[in-house]
Scaffold this motif. Structure first.
Motif, PDB file in Angstrom:
ATOM      1  N   SER A  21     -23.914  -9.736  43.954  1.00  0.00           N
ATOM      2  CA  SER A  21     -24.867  -9.815  45.061  1.00  0.00           C
ATOM      3  C   SER A  21     -25.793  -8.615  45.017  1.00  0.00           C
ATOM      4  N   CYS A  22     -27.005  -8.809  45.477  1.00  0.00           N
ATOM      5  CA  CYS A  22     -27.976  -7.725  45.568  1.00  0.00           C
ATOM      6  C   CYS A  22     -28.728  -7.886  46.881  1.00  0.00           C
ATOM      7  N   GLU A  23     -28.673  -6.856  47.695  1.00  0.00           N
ATOM      8  CA  GLU A  23     -29.379  -6.876  48.971  1.00  0.00           C
ATOM      9  C   GLU A  23     -30.598  -5.979  48.889  1.00  0.00           C
ATOM     10  N   ALA A  24     -31.747  -6.536  49.247  1.00  0.00           N
ATOM     11  CA  ALA A  24     -32.995  -5.795  49.224  1.00  0.00           C
ATOM     12  C   ALA A  24     -33.384  -5.383  50.633  1.00  0.00           C
ATOM     13  N   SER A  25     -33.916  -4.182  50.753  1.00  0.00           N
ATOM     14  CA  SER A  25     -34.421  -3.702  52.036  1.00  0.00           C
ATOM     15  C   SER A  25     -35.719  -2.945  51.796  1.00  0.00           C
ATOM     16  N   GLY A  26     -36.443  -2.689  52.855  1.00  0.00           N
ATOM     17  CA  GLY A  26     -37.727  -2.030  52.727  1.00  0.00           C
ATOM     18  C   GLY A  26     -38.853  -3.051  52.688  1.00  0.00           C
ATOM     19  N   ARG A  27     -39.823  -2.861  51.811  1.00  0.00           N
ATOM     20  CA  ARG A  27     -40.992  -3.731  51.734  1.00  0.00           C
ATOM     21  C   ARG A  27     -40.680  -4.971  50.913  1.00  0.00           C
ATOM     22  N   THR A  28     -39.698  -5.728  51.359  1.00  0.00           N
ATOM     23  CA  THR A  28     -39.231  -6.869  50.579  1.00  0.00           C
ATOM     24  C   THR A  28     -40.266  -7.982  50.486  1.00  0.00           C
ATOM     25  N   PHE A  29     -41.204  -8.042  51.428  1.00  0.00           N
ATOM     26  CA  PHE A  29     -42.213  -9.103  51.410  1.00  0.00           C
ATOM     27  C   PHE A  29     -43.147  -8.947  50.216  1.00  0.00           C
ATOM     28  N   SER A  30     -43.129  -7.780  49.610  1.00  0.00           N
ATOM     29  CA  SER A  30     -44.017  -7.522  48.481  1.00  0.00           C
ATOM     30  C   SER A  30     -43.421  -7.941  47.147  1.00  0.00           C
ATOM     31  N   ASN A  31     -42.230  -8.472  47.157  1.00  0.00           N
ATOM     32  CA  ASN A  31     -41.575  -8.827  45.892  1.00  0.00           C
ATOM     33  C   ASN A  31     -42.052 -10.180  45.383  1.00  0.00           C
ATOM     34  N   ALA A  32     -42.525 -10.209  44.159  1.00  0.00           N
ATOM     35  CA  ALA A  32     -42.888 -11.463  43.523  1.00  0.00           C
ATOM     36  C   ALA A  32     -41.687 -12.110  42.860  1.00  0.00           C
ATOM     37  N   ALA A  33     -40.790 -11.286  42.383  1.00  0.00           N
ATOM     38  CA  ALA A  33     -39.623 -11.798  41.685  1.00  0.00           C
ATOM     39  C   ALA A  33     -38.481 -10.806  41.805  1.00  0.00           C
ATOM     40  N   MET A  34     -37.287 -11.336  41.672  1.00  0.00           N
ATOM     41  CA  MET A  34     -36.108 -10.486  41.583  1.00  0.00           C
ATOM     42  C   MET A  34     -35.280 -10.955  40.399  1.00  0.00           C
TER      43      MET A  34
END
Length: 119
Positions: A21-34
């Motif tokens: 699992s990987c949890e993202a925080s911060g400016r996550t709306f800016s992610n195009a891909a993970m």
């Protein structure tokens, strides 16, 4: 900035399964891909799998096709890697990564989670 925290690694026997699992925080709306990468001892980091955040299209390394599945939970800003039929050569430190919109490279990285597959 985006912060990524991985979890779910461990020791498993050949043929077993693990779910990272990987949890993202911060400016996550800016992610195009993970995506997920891995680095075995003494080797360079290599691509494992990736997913477009908006459309959900996926890409896999040939070595994991048919065995690993990447998925996401958009509301929780999480990405997962289901790993089945694990092999000793899958042993590595697995990293979560995020690529911002408009970027040509992966900008953000987690600290990694160790996966060890015993033979």
């Amino acid at each position: 900035q985006v912060q990524l925290v991985e979890s779910g690694g461990g020791l498993v026997e050949t043929g077993g399964s693990l779910r990272l699992s990987c949890e993202a925080s911060g400016r996550t709306f800016s992610n195009a891909a993970m995506g997920w990468f891995r680095q075995a001892s003494g080797k360079e980091r290599e691509f494992v799998a990736a997913m477009r955040w908006a459309g959900g299209s996926t890409e896999y390394a040939d070595s994991v096709k048919g065995r690993f599945t990447i998925s996401r939970h958009k509301v929780k800003n999480m990405v997962f890697l289901q790993m089945n039929t694990l092999r000793p050569e899958d042993t590595a430190l697995y990293y979560c990564a995020a690529k911002p919109v408009g970027a040509n490279s992966w900008h953000y990285w987690g600290q990694g989670t160790q996966v060890t597959v015993s033979s």
